[in-house]
Motif scaffolding. Sequence first.
Motif, PDB file in Angstrom:
ATOM      1  N   LEU A   1       0.856  -1.188   0.000  1.00  0.00           N
ATOM      2  CA  LEU A   1       0.000   0.000   0.000  1.00  0.00           C
ATOM      3  C   LEU A   1       0.892   1.237   0.000  1.00  0.00           C
ATOM      4  CD1 LEU A   1      -2.876   1.218   0.208  1.00  0.00           C
ATOM      5  CD2 LEU A   1      -2.586   1.202   2.695  1.00  0.00           C
ATOM      6  N   GLU A   2       0.654   2.132  -0.945  1.00  0.00           N
ATOM      7  CA  GLU A   2       1.437   3.358  -1.062  1.00  0.00           C
ATOM      8  C   GLU A   2       0.501   4.547  -1.248  1.00  0.00           C
ATOM      9  OE1 GLU A   2       5.360   1.457  -3.331  1.00  0.00           O
ATOM     10  OE2 GLU A   2       3.879   2.616  -4.450  1.00  0.00           O
ATOM     11  N   GLY A   3       0.879   5.661  -0.694  1.00  0.00           N
ATOM     12  CA  GLY A   3       0.078   6.868  -0.847  1.00  0.00           C
ATOM     13  C   GLY A   3       0.956   8.103  -0.903  1.00  0.00           C
ATOM     14  N   ARG A   4       0.482   9.097  -1.629  1.00  0.00           N
ATOM     15  CA  ARG A   4       1.204  10.364  -1.713  1.00  0.00           C
ATOM     16  C   ARG A   4       0.228  11.474  -2.039  1.00  0.00           C
ATOM     17  NH1 ARG A   4       6.564  11.867  -5.381  1.00  0.00           N
ATOM     18  NH2 ARG A   4       6.688  14.045  -4.742  1.00  0.00           N
ATOM     19  N   ILE A   5       0.424  12.616  -1.408  1.00  0.00           N
ATOM     20  CA  ILE A   5      -0.370  13.796  -1.703  1.00  0.00           C
ATOM     21  C   ILE A   5       0.542  15.009  -1.664  1.00  0.00           C
ATOM     22  CG2 ILE A   5      -1.059  14.055   0.724  1.00  0.00           C
ATOM     23  CD1 ILE A   5      -3.692  15.280  -0.314  1.00  0.00           C
ATOM     24  N   ALA A   6       0.331  15.927  -2.592  1.00  0.00           N
ATOM     25  CA  ALA A   6       1.076  17.185  -2.628  1.00  0.00           C
ATOM     26  C   ALA A   6       0.084  18.297  -2.937  1.00  0.00           C
ATOM     27  CB  ALA A   6       2.182  17.146  -3.681  1.00  0.00           C
ATOM     28  N   ALA A   7       0.237  19.424  -2.252  1.00  0.00           N
ATOM     29  CA  ALA A   7      -0.673  20.551  -2.447  1.00  0.00           C
ATOM     30  C   ALA A   7       0.129  21.838  -2.594  1.00  0.00           C
ATOM     31  CB  ALA A   7      -1.660  20.664  -1.282  1.00  0.00           C
ATOM     32  N   TYR A   8      -0.452  22.780  -3.333  1.00  0.00           N
ATOM     33  CA  TYR A   8       0.250  24.023  -3.675  1.00  0.00           C
ATOM     34  C   TYR A   8      -0.688  25.201  -3.412  1.00  0.00           C
ATOM     35  CZ  TYR A   8       2.791  20.379  -6.068  1.00  0.00           C
ATOM     36  OH  TYR A   8       3.464  19.212  -6.358  1.00  0.00           O
ATOM     37  N   HIS A   9      -0.185  26.185  -2.645  1.00  0.00           N
ATOM     38  CA  HIS A   9      -1.006  27.319  -2.237  1.00  0.00           C
ATOM     39  C   HIS A   9      -0.283  28.613  -2.604  1.00  0.00           C
ATOM     40  CE1 HIS A   9      -3.222  24.373   0.210  1.00  0.00           C
ATOM     41  NE2 HIS A   9      -2.031  23.923   0.566  1.00  0.00           N
ATOM     42  N   PRO A  10      -0.862  29.433  -3.484  1.00  0.00           N
ATOM     43  CA  PRO A  10      -0.206  30.705  -3.830  1.00  0.00           C
ATOM     44  C   PRO A  10      -0.241  31.674  -2.652  1.00  0.00           C
ATOM     45  CG  PRO A  10      -2.371  30.562  -4.852  1.00  0.00           C
ATOM     46  CD  PRO A  10      -2.128  29.224  -4.214  1.00  0.00           C
ATOM     47  N   LEU A  11       0.883  32.350  -2.429  1.00  0.00           N
ATOM     48  CA  LEU A  11       0.979  33.401  -1.422  1.00  0.00           C
ATOM     49  C   LEU A  11       1.351  34.684  -2.152  1.00  0.00           C
ATOM     50  CD1 LEU A  11       3.009  31.536   1.363  1.00  0.00           C
ATOM     51  CD2 LEU A  11       0.533  31.810   1.200  1.00  0.00           C
ATOM     52  N   GLY A  12       0.369  35.480  -2.471  1.00  0.00           N
ATOM     53  CA  GLY A  12       0.642  36.655  -3.268  1.00  0.00           C
ATOM     54  C   GLY A  12       0.874  36.266  -4.718  1.00  0.00           C
ATOM     55  N   GLU A  13       1.532  37.157  -5.441  1.00  0.00           N
ATOM     56  CA  GLU A  13       1.698  36.973  -6.883  1.00  0.00           C
ATOM     57  C   GLU A  13       2.902  36.112  -7.235  1.00  0.00           C
ATOM     58  OE1 GLU A  13       2.025  39.768 -10.923  1.00  0.00           O
ATOM     59  OE2 GLU A  13       1.839  40.677  -8.931  1.00  0.00           O
TER      60      GLU A  13
ATOM     61  N   ALA B   1       4.851  33.948  -4.887  1.00  0.00           N
ATOM     62  CA  ALA B   1       5.295  32.948  -3.907  1.00  0.00           C
ATOM     63  C   ALA B   1       4.288  31.809  -3.824  1.00  0.00           C
ATOM     64  CB  ALA B   1       5.492  33.583  -2.538  1.00  0.00           C
ATOM     65  N   VAL B   2       4.787  30.620  -3.528  1.00  0.00           N
ATOM     66  CA  VAL B   2       3.963  29.425  -3.408  1.00  0.00           C
ATOM     67  C   VAL B   2       4.419  28.641  -2.176  1.00  0.00           C
ATOM     68  CG1 VAL B   2       3.292  27.222  -4.468  1.00  0.00           C
ATOM     69  CG2 VAL B   2       3.609  29.244  -5.898  1.00  0.00           C
ATOM     70  N   LEU B   3       3.473  28.204  -1.372  1.00  0.00           N
ATOM     71  CA  LEU B   3       3.754  27.289  -0.274  1.00  0.00           C
ATOM     72  C   LEU B   3       3.308  25.900  -0.709  1.00  0.00           C
ATOM     73  CD1 LEU B   3       4.722  26.957   2.673  1.00  0.00           C
ATOM     74  CD2 LEU B   3       2.327  27.216   3.364  1.00  0.00           C
ATOM     75  N   ALA B   4       4.253  24.966  -0.753  1.00  0.00           N
ATOM     76  CA  ALA B   4       3.961  23.603  -1.216  1.00  0.00           C
ATOM     77  C   ALA B   4       4.292  22.611  -0.098  1.00  0.00           C
ATOM     78  CB  ALA B   4       4.782  23.276  -2.458  1.00  0.00           C
ATOM     79  N   TRP B   5       3.493  21.566  -0.004  1.00  0.00           N
ATOM     80  CA  TRP B   5       3.781  20.519   0.977  1.00  0.00           C
ATOM     81  C   TRP B   5       3.414  19.164   0.399  1.00  0.00           C
ATOM     82  CZ3 TRP B   5      -0.324  17.469   2.368  1.00  0.00           C
ATOM     83  CH2 TRP B   5      -1.604  18.011   2.221  1.00  0.00           C
ATOM     84  N   THR B   6       4.033  18.137   0.933  1.00  0.00           N
ATOM     85  CA  THR B   6       3.742  16.776   0.486  1.00  0.00           C
ATOM     86  C   THR B   6       3.859  15.807   1.643  1.00  0.00           C
ATOM     87  OG1 THR B   6       4.295  15.046  -1.125  1.00  0.00           O
ATOM     88  CG2 THR B   6       6.124  16.269  -0.186  1.00  0.00           C
ATOM     89  N   LEU B   7       3.048  14.788   1.612  1.00  0.00           N
ATOM     90  CA  LEU B   7       3.122  13.647   2.524  1.00  0.00           C
ATOM     91  C   LEU B   7       3.135  12.389   1.669  1.00  0.00           C
ATOM     92  CD1 LEU B   7       0.416  14.643   5.184  1.00  0.00           C
ATOM     93  CD2 LEU B   7       2.886  14.834   5.439  1.00  0.00           C
ATOM     94  N   GLN B   8       4.013  11.462   1.990  1.00  0.00           N
ATOM     95  CA  GLN B   8       4.044  10.213   1.240  1.00  0.00           C
ATOM     96  C   GLN B   8       4.515   9.091   2.143  1.00  0.00           C
ATOM     97  OE1 GLN B   8       7.421   9.749  -1.610  1.00  0.00           O
ATOM     98  NE2 GLN B   8       7.769  11.942  -1.239  1.00  0.00           N
TER      99      GLN B   8
ATOM    100  N   VAL C   1      11.254  19.595 -10.157  1.00  0.00           N
ATOM    101  CA  VAL C   1      10.973  19.969  -8.780  1.00  0.00           C
ATOM    102  C   VAL C   1      10.941  18.719  -7.911  1.00  0.00           C
ATOM    103  CG1 VAL C   1       9.727  22.066  -9.350  1.00  0.00           C
ATOM    104  CG2 VAL C   1       8.495  19.905  -9.267  1.00  0.00           C
ATOM    105  N   ALA C   2      11.103  18.923  -6.590  1.00  0.00           N
ATOM    106  CA  ALA C   2      11.108  17.785  -5.663  1.00  0.00           C
ATOM    107  C   ALA C   2       9.733  17.136  -5.595  1.00  0.00           C
ATOM    108  CB  ALA C   2      11.547  18.246  -4.274  1.00  0.00           C
ATOM    109  N   PHE C   3       8.687  17.953  -5.713  1.00  0.00           N
ATOM    110  CA  PHE C   3       7.312  17.440  -5.721  1.00  0.00           C
ATOM    111  C   PHE C   3       6.389  18.513  -6.247  1.00  0.00           C
ATOM    112  CE2 PHE C   3       8.223  19.271  -1.584  1.00  0.00           C
ATOM    113  CZ  PHE C   3       7.148  20.097  -1.345  1.00  0.00           C
TER     114      PHE C   3
END
Length: 689
Positions: free
Chosen positions: A535-547, A549-556, A687-689
Motif C-alpha cells: 500500500l502506497e500513498g502520496r499527496i502534494a498541495a500548492y497554495h499561492p501566497l501573493g503573486e 510565492a507558493v507554499l507547497a507541501w507533500t506527505l508520502q 521539482v522535488a514534488f
Amino acid sequence: MRSAPQRRALLALFCLFALLSCRSNGLAGDQNLWDGGSFEFLVQGNDSVSRQVLRELAAPELSDFRERGCPRSAADDAAYALETYYRAQGFASARVSYEILRPDEALPRLTLKVNEGPRCQISEISFQGATVFAHKDLALLMGGPTTAILGLGKVYFVRAEADSARSALETLYLERGFADIQVSEPSFEFNADKTRVALHFAVDEGSEYLLGEVRFEGLSGAELMAAQKSCQELLGRPYFARLGFEARSRLASLYTNRGYADAEITLEEVREEQGARVILKLNLQRGPRVRITAIEVLGNERTRATFIRQRIEMQPGDYYNRSLERQAFGELYSSGLFERVDISLAGTGTRRVLRVSVVEAATLKFSVEAGFGAFERARVLFGISEGNIAGTGRSLTLEGKLAQRAESLRLFLSDPWTLGRRHELGLASFYDQRQEPAFESVELGGNISISRRESRHLRTILGFEYRLSDAQSVEVDLSTPEIDAGQKSYIAALYLTSKYDSRDSVFLPTRGTWARLHFEVAPRQLGSELQFSRLEGRIAAYHPLGEHAVLAWTLQGGLIVPMQSSSEIPLQERYFNGGQNSVRSFGMSELGPQDTGGHPIGGEAYSVASLELRQKLPGNFTGALFVDAGHVAAEAGSALEFRNMGFAYGPGLRWLLPIGPLRIDWGINPDPKGNEADWVLQFSVGVAF
C-alpha cells in the motif's frame, strides 16, 4: 550558541539570497556601449532598479536607434517605458527625462535621467457608503507590489492598480444584483514626503435586484411547464447579465437538443424598481425540426472515417442534438489527432447532412532530453511515439533512459476507444536497471491495465503485472536478519491505483493538488514466487501566497507486507529513503537501517513529509526554503513508531530551462548521528514534488 550545522545553514541562506537579490550596475565589456557599439547608453539616478533591468525595458524602443538618426521619439518612448515600470513598482512620482548628444566624431550618447522619488505605501483604504461587503475584504481588491516577500506587508501604491480596484469593485456589486452601483474615481491623500497615501472610494450601492419571474412568450401546456422547470432554480438569485444568458441557454437547450437546430431566443429585461426585481421575457422562434440524413467526414487523410463517426452518437435518421454535437467535438479535439475540428449542418429544411471537417495534427513525435541527477548523474531521456496507428486513434510509445547509474526501456500501447469513452486499455513491456548504493536492481516484465476516467481530475487504474525482480552485484551482508538471501523472484500481481490531479502546471505548479493511492497484491494463486501486499500513498498541495510565492507541501509513505509462504521482502522490493526527492540532507537511500558494513538495507515501510516555500526571483530563477522529515522502518509492524527519523532544512535555487527547472538544494542535517553527513548538496532537473 548555535551549532556548526546551524551556522552553516544561516550562512547558506544569507549567501544565496544576497546573491540573487543584489542589483548589479555593471555589464560585460564596456557597460556604456549598446549592442554592436552603435551608441553609448547611460542611466543616471537609478538607485532602486538595476541598470541591466532598465536597459532591457528600453531595448524594444531603441533598436536601430543610431541608424534611424537618433530620433527624439524613440528616446521619448524609452523614457516612458522606464517611467511606467517605476510607477508599477510603487514610485508614484517617478520621472524619467533624457539627453541626446551627437558629437561630430564620437559615438552618439543617450542618457536617461531617472528621478525615482519616494516609494509610496498605502496606509489606508476606505469605502464610504459600502455596507454589503466587509471593508477588509474590499481592500484585497487593491493589488500591487508589497513591502515584503510572499505578498505580505504593506501594498505599494500604483495608480493603475487603484483604477483596476475601482472596476473590480463595480463588477463585484453587479454580480450581486446591484445594477445601479456607482463607484467614484478614487481620491488620494498623500503625506508630506509622499511615502504614504490614503485611498478613498465613494460607493453608492443602490438597490439589489433579484430575478423575480421568467416569462416564456408563445409557449403553453407541456412545453411551458418544461421551460418553467428548467429555469426554476434561477428565481430569487441576484440578477446580472450572465443570469439572463443562463436562462436563455437553458431554454435553447430544450429545443436544440430535440432537433430544432435553428431555434432562436430573444431576451428582454424588465426592471421593477418598486420591488427591486427583474422580469425576464424569453421569446422562442423554433424553426424546422431537423433530421440527420448522413454524416459526412472531410479532411481525414490518415484517420479512418469510421473512427470519427464512432465518436458521434447521432446517426442518420436521428433528430439533431446540439449537446451530442458538442460532446463529439470535445472527444475529437481532445484525442490529440486533430489541430482543428468543425461540426456543422449542411443544407436547409428538415433533412440535412451533419458535416465533420478536420485538420489532422502530426502524430509521429520524437523527443530527446538531457538531464542530471545527484545520484544518477548525467542522463538522456528519449522517446518516439505514433499517436494514430493505422488511423484507429491508438498510440504506441517507446521511451528510454540512459544514465551513468541507470537505464530503462518501456514500450506502451494505449487504446482509449475499444472499451468506451471513459475507459482506456493499456499494454506495456518494460526493462529497468538501476545502480543503488549497495546493489543493482533489475526488473523485466509487462502489464495490462484498464484505466477509467472518473472525473476531470480523477482517474482509476486496474491492472495485472508479471515481472522478474532481481538484485545483482549485492554488497549488503545477506546474513542480516531482515534480508531475504534469495533475491531473484518472479512476481505476479494485481494492482489498483487512483490518481487525482488538479495542478495548474505539471512542471511548476502554483495551485492545486496531486494525489496517488496504490494497492498491490501478489498471491501464490496468481503464480507469484514472492507473495506480498503493498500500500502506497502520496499527496502534494500548492497554495499561492501573493503573486510570486507558493507554499507547497507533500506527505508520502509506503508499506509492504510479506504473506503466505514468503517471510521476508528481498532487497530490491524494499523501501529506501534519502536523496533529492525525499529527505535532502541524506544521499540517495542513505536514511534508514544499515548492515554491519554501513550499507543501506531499506525496510518494509517508509514516510516522507516536506514543506517548501518557493519565491520568484529576478530573471528565470526561483528561490526556495524547505524542511523535510522521514524514516524507514525495518519491519511493517513498526511503521507507525517513527523511530530514527531523519530531518533536513535549507535553501534551494531553481533555474527555469527549456528542459525543466535545474534544481540545487542544500540539505542540512540539524542533528547528524554516527556517520551521517552534516549537509548534502543535491543537483537535479525538475521539482522535488
